[in-house]
Design a protein around this motif. Sequence first.
Motif, PDB file in Angstrom:
ATOM      1  N   ASN A   1     -14.756  -8.890 -60.566  1.00 39.16           N
ATOM      2  CA  ASN A   1     -15.784  -9.932 -60.642  1.00 39.16           C
ATOM      3  C   ASN A   1     -15.158 -11.274 -61.019  1.00 39.16           C
ATOM      4  N   ALA A   2     -14.287 -11.253 -62.043  1.00 40.27           N
ATOM      5  CA  ALA A   2     -13.662 -12.493 -62.512  1.00 40.27           C
ATOM      6  C   ALA A   2     -12.739 -13.092 -61.462  1.00 40.27           C
ATOM      7  N   LYS A   3     -11.961 -12.226 -60.786  1.00 34.40           N
ATOM      8  CA  LYS A   3     -11.030 -12.728 -59.775  1.00 34.40           C
ATOM      9  C   LYS A   3     -11.766 -13.365 -58.595  1.00 34.40           C
TER      10      LYS A   3
ATOM     11  N   ALA B   1     -15.084  -5.435 -63.820  1.00 30.97           N
ATOM     12  CA  ALA B   1     -15.252  -6.748 -64.446  1.00 30.97           C
ATOM     13  C   ALA B   1     -14.113  -7.688 -64.057  1.00 30.97           C
ATOM     14  N   GLN B   2     -12.910  -7.133 -63.903  1.00 34.05           N
ATOM     15  CA  GLN B   2     -11.770  -7.961 -63.495  1.00 34.05           C
ATOM     16  C   GLN B   2     -11.906  -8.400 -62.044  1.00 34.05           C
TER      17      GLN B   2
ATOM     18  N   ASN C   1     -14.746 -14.741 -58.711  1.00 31.19           N
ATOM     19  CA  ASN C   1     -15.291 -16.019 -59.168  1.00 31.19           C
ATOM     20  C   ASN C   1     -14.223 -17.105 -59.187  1.00 31.19           C
ATOM     21  N   ASN C   2     -13.008 -16.749 -59.605  1.00 36.40           N
ATOM     22  CA  ASN C   2     -11.900 -17.717 -59.571  1.00 36.40           C
ATOM     23  C   ASN C   2     -11.601 -18.142 -58.145  1.00 36.40           C
TER      24      ASN C   2
END
Length: 271
Positions: free
Chosen positions: A145-147, A142-143, A149-150
């Motif tokens: 994925n978030a990175k 999940a991290q 997207n950023n």
Amino acid sequence: MEEFLLEKIKSHVQEHKSQIGFRPSHSTSHALTILSDFVCTNLNRRQTTILVSLDLEKAFDTAWIEGIIYKMYRIFKFNKNLCRMLYCYLKDRSFYVTNDGQNSITRDIIAGVPQGYHNTCDIQVIIYADDILVLGSHARIAQANAKINNYLDDIHVYFNKWKLKLNICKSECTIIKGLRKNLFPNARKFTPQFFINGEVINVKDQIKYLGVVLDDRFTFKKHLDYTLAKAKKLFFSYANLMRRPVGLRTYIKLNIYKQIIRPIISYAHPI
């Protein structure tokens, strides 16, 4: 004159390692080897790898000439006179089309460069010409994925600034989970979501990058099936020519195999 300028440019930008295209003694195999090494390293750490393939829309045809010269001078510190010369070379060009001996009217080129010119964490980026691949990995998917997207948000801002456009419909993503079952918890069940400027990037079981099919298990089975089918199709298209009792000599048949069929089979074999 173009060859002379090209040598000056190449010698100046050798240190920019993320761009593999247009560099002497480099090929798609170098980009694919970097990709393979990144994926295998993370699988050995029990981590998945997220791959996002970005498609630049008309990268050469819509290149912002003034922006290119500005970056060469301000960011990459090219010699001022070289920048002026390249600006004169790229600016105020025109074109026309000839068909059946008739010329169209001449049009001015207001953007774009001749084909052959083209940069952009714990995010790895591989660039081959205008083919961009963003890789990310983390113990917690999940991290990752978030990175990513950023990072995609940063890319969107950067592309808008320099008048580049992404084709979201052709951009795609996959998650490589490998064969090992002992990945970190939830890695196999996690459903990622990726966005650029609010638009969703398609997540697939496999993507193709630089001619290689990359599946989520990273076994290359699907790529080998694709390659074999492509080679067979070419082989059978030459079969009647090859089987003729009189006609082609053996060395010609061998040349057909070596120059047309074998390159398809052996492409990207280092990975």
